[in-house]
Design an enzyme around this catalytic site. Structure first.
Site, PDB file in Angstrom:
ATOM      1  N   GLU A   9       0.822  -1.214   0.000  1.00 19.76           N
ATOM      2  CA  GLU A   9       0.000   0.000   0.000  1.00 19.76           C
ATOM      3  C   GLU A   9       0.853   1.260   0.000  1.00 19.76           C
ATOM      4  OE1 GLU A   9      -4.096  -1.603   1.977  1.00 19.76           O
ATOM      5  OE2 GLU A   9      -2.858  -0.369   3.250  1.00 19.76           O
ATOM      6  N   GLU A  42      -5.512  -8.293  -0.914  1.00 21.20           N
ATOM      7  CA  GLU A  42      -6.180  -8.129   0.381  1.00 21.20           C
ATOM      8  C   GLU A  42      -7.649  -7.846   0.151  1.00 21.20           C
ATOM      9  OE1 GLU A  42      -4.652  -5.366   3.295  1.00 21.20           O
ATOM     10  OE2 GLU A  42      -2.591  -5.783   2.696  1.00 21.20           O
TER      11      GLU A  42
HETATM   12  C1  BG6 Z   1      -4.320  -2.817   4.888  1.00 16.50           C
HETATM   13  C2  BG6 Z   1      -2.990  -3.287   5.338  1.00 16.50           C
HETATM   14  O1  BG6 Z   1      -4.297  -1.450   5.103  1.00 16.50           O
HETATM   15  O2  BG6 Z   1      -5.486  -3.206   5.539  1.00 16.50           O
HETATM   16  C3  BG6 Z   1      -3.012  -4.355   6.399  1.00 16.50           C
HETATM   17  O3  BG6 Z   1      -2.137  -3.630   4.280  1.00 16.50           O
HETATM   18  C4  BG6 Z   1      -4.197  -4.120   7.321  1.00 16.50           C
HETATM   19  O4  BG6 Z   1      -1.771  -4.338   7.035  1.00 16.50           O
HETATM   20  C5  BG6 Z   1      -5.462  -4.228   6.504  1.00 16.50           C
HETATM   21  O5  BG6 Z   1      -4.214  -4.948   8.419  1.00 16.50           O
HETATM   22  C6  BG6 Z   1      -6.753  -4.118   7.309  1.00 16.50           C
HETATM   23  O6  BG6 Z   1      -6.741  -2.989   8.092  1.00 16.50           O
HETATM   24  P1  BG6 Z   1      -6.996  -3.042   9.666  1.00 16.50           P
HETATM   25  O7  BG6 Z   1      -6.794  -1.658  10.123  1.00 16.50           O
HETATM   26  O8  BG6 Z   1      -8.380  -3.533   9.843  1.00 16.50           O
HETATM   27  O9  BG6 Z   1      -5.987  -4.000  10.194  1.00 16.50           O
END
Ligand code: BG6
Length: 477
Positions: A179, A372
Site C-alpha cells: 500500500e 487483500e
Molecule cells: C491494509 C494493510 O491497510 O489493511 C493491512 O495492508 C491491514 O496491514 C489491513 O491490516 C486491514 O486494516 P486493519 O486496520 O483492519 O488492520
C-alpha cells in the site's frame, strides 16, 4: 469459463501483525513495533507523536502478535488444508538487516524465511512476498530520517540483492511496498516518517515517495536480472472513489481523490510521473529530489503486475453539509447512504470491487492481483471455541462473485486473490486483536491475554470448498 486454471487462491498476512518475537534471533527494532494499541496509536502512525522506544504506559501488540514466528509450521499446515495455492506474507527487514545499513545480513533472519518458504513449497504453495509491509528498521528512522533520505534507496537495494539471490527458485512473486499510497495518510507507519516541528510535511512525503518509487524500480530491475522468472508487482490501497452527486464539482473531487492514489501506481506501472501530479507539486512548491538517471530507471523498470487491497469504495462530496466521514482504511470519504457498514464503520460494497478492478485494468492494461480483501469483525466463539462466521462467508462470497463478473463479463486479467488476515492477527489501523479477519481463530485479546490456540472457524471449510471448486461453489451449507 470462470477463473483461470492456475488462479492463485490464498490468504495474506504481514510480518509485524503476526510474527511477534520482535527481539529474537538478532532482529532489530522497527517502526511497526512501536505503534501502541489505544488512543495514541493514530498520532504515532501519523508521525505526529514521537514514539522511538517502548514506554510503560502503552501496550505494543506487535511485540508478540500471534507468535507465528514460532508456530508457522502449524499455521501453514492449516493454510494447506484449505487448499491455498499461494500464501502472501512479508519479510521483516530488521530480521535480515537489524539496523538496516549493515553490509552483511543476519543469517538467522535469512534462514528463518528460507525455512518458511520451503514449508510453503512442501505443500505446493507459492509464496507471494511483500518486501516491505510498512516496516522500516528504527535505526534508519533515527539516523537518516527514514525514507526522506536518499540513502534508504541504497539500503533497500542491498536488501533486495540479498533476498533475491538467497530465495532464487523458492520465491517468484514479489511486491515492493505494501500500500505505497499509505505513505501520504499514515507516514510513520507507511514510511517511518516522523515530522519535526515546522517541517513542510508535503515536501517530506513526496520526497520520500520519490525514494520509494526509485527503490521499487531498482528492486524490479534486480529481480529480473537475478531470475527472469521473477514477477514483481506494485501494491495500492485500492477502492475507487465515487461522486456523492452528479454535480460536476463532486465528480471532479472524486477524480482528484483517485489520482492522489494512482500517482504512485502511474509511476510504477507506466514509468513516468503523471503530468497532473507534477503540476500539483509545482503549485505547492514541492521539489522532487530527482537525480541524473532516476527518470530512466523509473521508465525502464516498470512492474509486471498491479496488486491492490480492497475493503471499500470511497465517496467524495464538496457540499459542506455532507461532512460525516466514513471511517475507512486510513483514508476516507463521506458516508455512502446506499451501503451497509462493518462494526468498524467500513462500508461494504462488492460491486465496488468490480468497479475498482475495471478502473485499474482500463488504466494500466497489466495483470491484476487482489492481495487483500476481507471483513474485520468481532467473533464470539461458542463453548467449544467454534465461531460460526456466516457474516464473513457472506462478505467474501459477494466479493468473489463481483470479481468473477469482472473476469468473466468484463475480461479483466486477474492472477489471484488472497484474503486479508487468513488467520486472526493484529489490526494495522487500530492495533486490536478483536478486529478479526481470519478463517482461523486465535485465542488472544486486545491486552495480550490468551492461549494463542488456533481453532478453525466455519469459514475455514467454506473457503476450502471455494478453492476446490475454483470459485464456482460459493454456497454456504
Ligand atoms: C491494509 C494493510 O491497510 O489493511 C493491512 O495492508 C491491514 O496491514 C489491513 O491490516 C486491514 O486494516 P486493519 O486496520 O483492519 O488492520
Amino acid at each position: 469459463m470462470g477463473f483461470r486454471k492456475d488462479f492463485l487462491w490464498g490468504g495474506a498476512t504481514a510480518a509485524n501483525q503476526c510474527e511477534g518475537a520482535y527481539n529474537e534471533d538478532g532482529r532489530g527494532l522497527a517502526n511497526v513495533d512501536l505503534a501502541p494499541v489505544g488512543k495514541d496509536r493514530a498520532a504515532v502512525i501519523n508521525g505526529d507523536m514521537k514514539m522511538f522506544d517502548f514506554d510503560d504506559n502503552h501496550f505494543y501488540p506487535a511485540r508478540d502478535a500471534i507468535d507465528m514466528y514460532h508456530r508457522y509450521k502449524e499455521d501453514i499446515a492449516l493454510f494447506a488444508e484449505m487448499g491455498f495455492k499461494t500464501y502472501r506474507l512479508s519479510i521483516a527487514w530488521s530480521r535480515i538487516f537489524p539496523k538496516g545499513d549493515e553490509t552483511e545480513p543476519n543469517e538467522a533472519g535469512l534462514k528463518y524465511y528460507e525455512d518458511l518458504f520451503k514449508e510453503c513449497k512442501k505443500y505446493g504453495m507459492e509464496p507471494l512476498v511483500t518486501i516491505t509491509h510498512f516496516d522500516c528498521p528504527m535505526h534508519l528512522v533515527e539516523k537518516y530520517g527514514a525514507w526522506r533520505s536518499r540513502e534508504l534507496v541504497g539500503f533497500y537495494e542491498n536488501l533486495c540483492h540479498v533476498i533475491f539471490n538467497r530465495y532464487k527458485g523458492l520465491v517468484k512473486y514479489w511486491l515492493t511496498f505494501n500500500e505505497i499510497n499509505v505513505l501520504l495518510h499514515a507516514p510513520f507507519m507507511g514510511a517511518g516518517l516522523y515530522f519535526e516541528e515546522g517541517e513542510d510535511k508535503d515536501q517530506v512525503k513526496y520526497q520520500a515517495a520519490h525514494h520509494e518509487l526509485l527503490a521499487s524500480a531498482i528492486a524490479t530491475k534486480i529481480a529480473h536480472e537475478v531470475d527472469p522468472e521473477n514477477k514483481v508487482g506494485c501494491m495500492l490501497a485500492g477502492g475507487s472513489n465515487y461522486a456523492y452527486t452528479p454535480k460536476p464539482e463532486d465528480v471532479w473531487a472524486s477524480r482528484k481523490a483517485d489520482r492522489e492514489n494512482y500517482f504512485f501506481i502511474d509511476v510504477q506501472s507506466r514509468g513516468e510521473y503523471p503530468t497532473y501530479a507534477l503540476k500539483e507539486m509545482e503549485r505547492k512548491g514541492i521539489e522532487l529530489p530527482i537525480q541524473e538517471g532516476d527518470l530512466e530507471l523509473l521508465k525502464e523498470h516498470t512492474v509486471d503486475f498491479v496488486s491492490f487491497s480492497y475493503y471499500a469504495s470511497r465517496v467524495q462530496s464538496t457540499d459542506p453539509e455532507i461532512n460525516e466521514k466514513a471511517p475507512g482504511n486510513l483514508m476516507g470519504g463521506v458516508i455512502n447512504p446506499y451501503l451497509e457498514s462493518s462494526e468498524w464503520g467500513w462500508q461494504i460494497d462488492p460491486l465496488g470491487l468490480r468497479i475498482t478492478l475495471n478502473d485499474l485494468y482500463d488504466r494500466y492494461q497489466k495483470p491484476l492481483f487482489i492481495v487483500e480483501n476481507g471483513l474485520g469483525a468481532i467473533d464470539t466463539p461458542d463453548e467449544n471455541g467454534y465461531v460460526e462466521d456466516d457474516y464473513r462467508i457472506e462478505y467474501l462470497a459477494e466479493h468473489i462473485k463481483a470479481m468473477k463478473d469482472a473476469v468473466e463479463i468484463d475480461g479483466v486479467e486477474l492472477l489471484g486473490y488472497t484474503t486479508w488476515g487468513c488467520i486472526d492477527l493484529v489490526s494495522a489501523g487500530t492495533g486490536e486483536m478483536k478486529k478479526r479477519y481470519g478463517f482461523i481463530y486465535v485465542d488472544r485479546d486486545n491486552d495480550g491475554n490468551g492461549t494463542l490456540k488456533r481453532t478453525k472457524k466455519k469459514s475455514f471449510d467454506w473457503y476450502k470448498q471455494v478453492i476446490a471448486s475454483n470459485g464456482e461453489d460459493l454456497s454456504n451449507n
